[in-house]
Design a protein around this motif. Structure first.
Motif, mmCIF file in Angstrom:
data_model
loop_
_atom_site.group_PDB
_atom_site.id
_atom_site.type_symbol
_atom_site.label_atom_id
_atom_site.label_comp_id
_atom_site.label_asym_id
_atom_site.label_seq_id
_atom_site.Cartn_x
_atom_site.Cartn_y
_atom_site.Cartn_z
ATOM 1 N N GLU A 117 0.856 -1.179 0.000
ATOM 2 C CA GLU A 117 0.000 0.000 0.000
ATOM 3 C C GLU A 117 0.895 1.233 0.000
ATOM 4 O OE1 GLU A 117 -3.440 0.033 -0.186
ATOM 5 O OE2 GLU A 117 -3.092 -2.091 -0.585
ATOM 6 N N ALA A 118 0.422 2.304 -0.608
ATOM 7 C CA ALA A 118 1.213 3.530 -0.695
ATOM 8 C C ALA A 118 0.301 4.754 -0.599
ATOM 9 C CB ALA A 118 2.009 3.552 -1.999
ATOM 10 N N PRO A 119 -0.308 4.948 0.568
ATOM 11 C CA PRO A 119 -1.134 6.152 0.719
ATOM 12 C C PRO A 119 -0.252 7.396 0.740
ATOM 13 C CG PRO A 119 -0.897 5.040 2.814
ATOM 14 C CD PRO A 119 -0.246 4.154 1.786
ATOM 15 N N TYR A 120 -0.882 8.574 0.614
ATOM 16 C CA TYR A 120 -0.121 9.815 0.696
ATOM 17 C C TYR A 120 0.765 9.796 1.936
ATOM 18 C CZ TYR A 120 -2.760 12.307 -2.889
ATOM 19 O OH TYR A 120 -3.306 12.708 -4.073
ATOM 20 N N GLY A 121 1.997 10.215 1.767
ATOM 21 C CA GLY A 121 2.905 10.314 2.900
ATOM 22 C C GLY A 121 3.611 9.028 3.254
#
Length: 177
Positions: free
Chosen positions: A139-143
């Motif tokens: 997963e690569a959410p904002y930040g």
């Protein structure tokens, strides 16, 4: 003489024809660091991450002076015999112990990452991978860009010690993509 007159005539008008420097990049029409409190918090988070890597980058600069090795490296520089690493062009190593797989599209919130052989740790989840050369999905959410460090490395310990500071700076942007 005619050339001098021509240049002097156009030169006197040059500044009136230049665009306003604040119009050129349209700050009111593009996202700025101070666009919102959330944006400032995200910037602070990434600045903190950058600071956590300071001593590692300093070591890499010393290495560069003595060997010429770049700080940011293509995977093939360390994994020349790994055909997948040799053909991977959208990931980068910082030195030999940090692997970053940037998010390439605005709406992307997960990413497949090729991990060369060795023990790797995903920074944000601390999930450990004993890779023999494998692709994992994270997963690569904002930040939280996909960032891995070599297990047991000093830079990994430095990053883990800074996680509490990063967790105090959540990155939650509400943007339309």
């Amino acid at each position: 003489v005619c050339v001098c007159v021509y240049f002097s005539d156009t030169r006197s008008d040059t500044h009136s024809r230049l665009p306003d420097p604040f119009t050129g990049n349209l700050p009111n029409a593009s996202w700025q660091i101070d666009s919102s409190a959330a944006t400032l918090t995200c910037f602070a988070r990434m600045a903190t991450l950058h600071t956590l890597l300071a001593s590692y980058r300093r070591d890499l600069m010393t290495e560069h002076v003595s060997t010429g090795a770049p700080l940011a490296r293509a995977l093939w520089l360390h994994y020349a015999n790994d055909t997948t690493a040799s053909s991977t062009t959208d990931q980068v190593l910082l030195g030999s112990d940090v692997l970053l797989a940037p998010i390439l599209f605005p709406s992307q919130t997960a990413r497949d990452v090729y991990l060369p052989a060795g023990p790797w740790v995903h920074l944000w989840t601390q999930q450990r991978f004993s890779s023999t050369g494998q692709t994992v999905s994270v997963e690569a959410p904002y930040g939280e860009p996909p960032l891995f460090f070599r297990e047991g490395s000093s830079v990994g310990a430095q990053l883990l010690s800074g996680l509490p500071a990063l967790e105090k700076l959540p990155c939650h942007l509400d943007v339309e993509l």
